[in-house]
Design an enzyme around this catalytic site. Structure first.
Site, PDB file in Angstrom:
ATOM      1  N   GLU A  90      42.012  43.286  42.595  1.00 53.16           N
ATOM      2  CA  GLU A  90      41.003  42.417  41.971  1.00 53.16           C
ATOM      3  C   GLU A  90      40.966  42.533  40.453  1.00 53.16           C
ATOM      4  O   GLU A  90      40.850  43.622  39.891  1.00 53.16           O
ATOM      5  CB  GLU A  90      39.609  42.738  42.529  1.00 53.16           C
ATOM      6  N   LYS A 125      35.611  38.411  47.554  1.00 51.26           N
ATOM      7  CA  LYS A 125      34.491  38.644  48.455  1.00 51.26           C
ATOM      8  C   LYS A 125      34.773  37.882  49.746  1.00 51.26           C
ATOM      9  O   LYS A 125      34.951  36.668  49.743  1.00 51.26           O
ATOM     10  CB  LYS A 125      33.178  38.167  47.823  1.00 51.26           C
TER      11      LYS A 125
END
Length: 423
Positions: free
Chosen positions: A234, A250
């Site tokens: 990420e 997410k």
């Protein structure tokens, strides 16, 4: 005194009274040198330029912990400028550093330091207090190194001990859902911790994490008595030529055809994801030119190890004169590991999590004039002198199921623990 400092070397006292360490060569491996320095035969900092890694040598470093006082974001910017890396205006074009000059720097900022920058509680006591809350390591170009493998060291990893039980984790999920019902928050991210004793050199084990599939920010950062190994996919924040990008992740499912279809079809996962994208947009808007924040990609499904994850790309044009300190204040801690509203979520997280987040959920990567590339330290492990540490968690919404959230956290940490054990 700042945690993790060598006591055998002369120290220089810098801003806020924080000690900065001079260059330490990996060859300086006397009896008092740490295992981390003895093993650091090559530079493997996440996001460091691939073409430079074999020719980097350490020039200077700074460690800071919360007890030292002051502003870690300002301190990092000042320290880098003092060592030939001015990052007070990231809108200027990136400049390549070559020859024997300064190339760039590794930057690590803990989740607790990010909470401090946000004006939130910094959480429970840390399970690995030897780790600093800020580490900045400046590298310069030197002769290309040839790394000769030494004899393999013995390695044994003991049993993992969790900082909370599955029942306690589930109760924390229910507490977040109750807070959502009261209107205190819309979403909060909960993170658990585990530690295991080890014998041998932890560096090879931590280095293996960078080879995991999807580890965009794979690599290792070491200090005296501590080390961090990262397998994060990420992007917390990337800046190049005045463009600021964040890629929040997410939403998780097993990396099967059924899992991918479930993730794409899940209203709960999409709602959770979009809340975090909105939070990321808000973070970038604080440091962007008016009207330039855009979502380039929304809910793209990508793979990390044996998991599917949903990722979006948010972009903005940096405001005139944006410097590193303001960039860190706006983006740390990351949107996907806090919640919405961010300050309320951080306050709740501090009350619910049994131990600090340590090396996880912070920032780790590479900075240079006109260029910043920091990964969010999910899928990250750390070593102190006695134990390895891992962290994992997930975002909690009104539709969350406590048992499913506990299982998701376990699924995220399983590849990390198996890799550390050498399986």
């Amino acid at each position: 005194m700042v945690h993790g400092k060598s006591t055998e070397r002369m120290r220089k006292v810098g801003p806020y009274g924080v000690e900065t360490l001079p260059y330490v060569d990996a060859a300086d491996s006397g009896p008092a040198a740490s295992a981390a320095y003895r093993s650091a035969a090559s530079i493997d900092v996440p996001a460091a330029p691939a073409a430079c890694r074999d020719a980097l040598t350490e020039r200077a470093r700074l460690h800071w912990s919360r007890g030292d006082g002051g502003d870690p974001a300002a301190l990092a910017e000042e320290f880098l400028a003092a060592h030939g890396l001015p990052l007070h205006d990231l809108t200027r074009p990136a400049t390549g550093q070559h020859g024997t000059g300064v190339c760039g720097a590794a930057l690590y900022l803990s989740a607790a330091a990010g909470a401090l920058l946000a004006g939130a509680p910094t959480g429970a006591p840390e399970p690995a207090p030897a780790l600093p809350d800020l580490a900045v390591v400046v590298y310069q170009h030197g002769p290309t190194r040839v790394t000769r493998p030494g004899p393999p060291s013995s390695w044994r990893l003991g049993e993992w001990a969790e900082s909370w039980t599955p029942g306690q984790h589930a109760a924390a999920v229910d507490a977040v859902r109750a807070a959502i019902g009261r209107g205190d928050v819309y979403q909060s991210n909960l993170v658990g911790h585990a530690a295991a004793p080890y014998t041998g050199d932890p560096l090879p084990a931590l280095s293996r994490l960078g080879a995991l599939p999807g580890a965009r920010y794979g690599g290792v950062l070491t200090g005296d008595g501590w080390a961090i190994g990262c397998a994060s996919p990420e992007t917390l924040v990337e800046v190049t030529d005045g463009q600021v990008i964040t890629r929040p992740i997410k939403g998780t499912r097993p990396a099967t055809a059924t899992g991918r279809a479930e993730l794409l079809a899940s209203a709960k996962e999409r709602a959770e994801h979009i809340m975090i994208v909105d939070l990321a947009r808000n973070d970038l808007a604080r440091i962007a030119r008016t009207g330039t924040v855009t979502v380039d990609e929304l809910f793209a499904v990508r793979r990390w190890c044996d998991l599917w994850q949903a990722e979006s790309t948010v972009r903005a044009a940096a405001a005139d004169g944006l410097g590193l300190a303001d960039l860190l204040r706006a983006t740390c801690p990351g949107a996907s590991v806090t919640g919405a509203p961010k300050l309320a979520a951080l306050t709740q997280i501090s009350a619910l999590e049994p131990v600090g987040r340590g090396a996880s959920m912070g920032a780790l990567g590479w900075v240079a004039p006109g260029h910043v590339d920091l990964g969010l330290t999910i899928r990250t492990a750390a070593a102190d002198g006695q134990r390895l540490h891992t962290w994992a968690g997930g975002g909690i919404t009104w539709d969350s199921d406590a048992r499913a959230e506990v299982a998701e956290a376990a699924a995220k940490t399983t590849p990390i623990r198996a890799t550390l054990a050498g399986r």
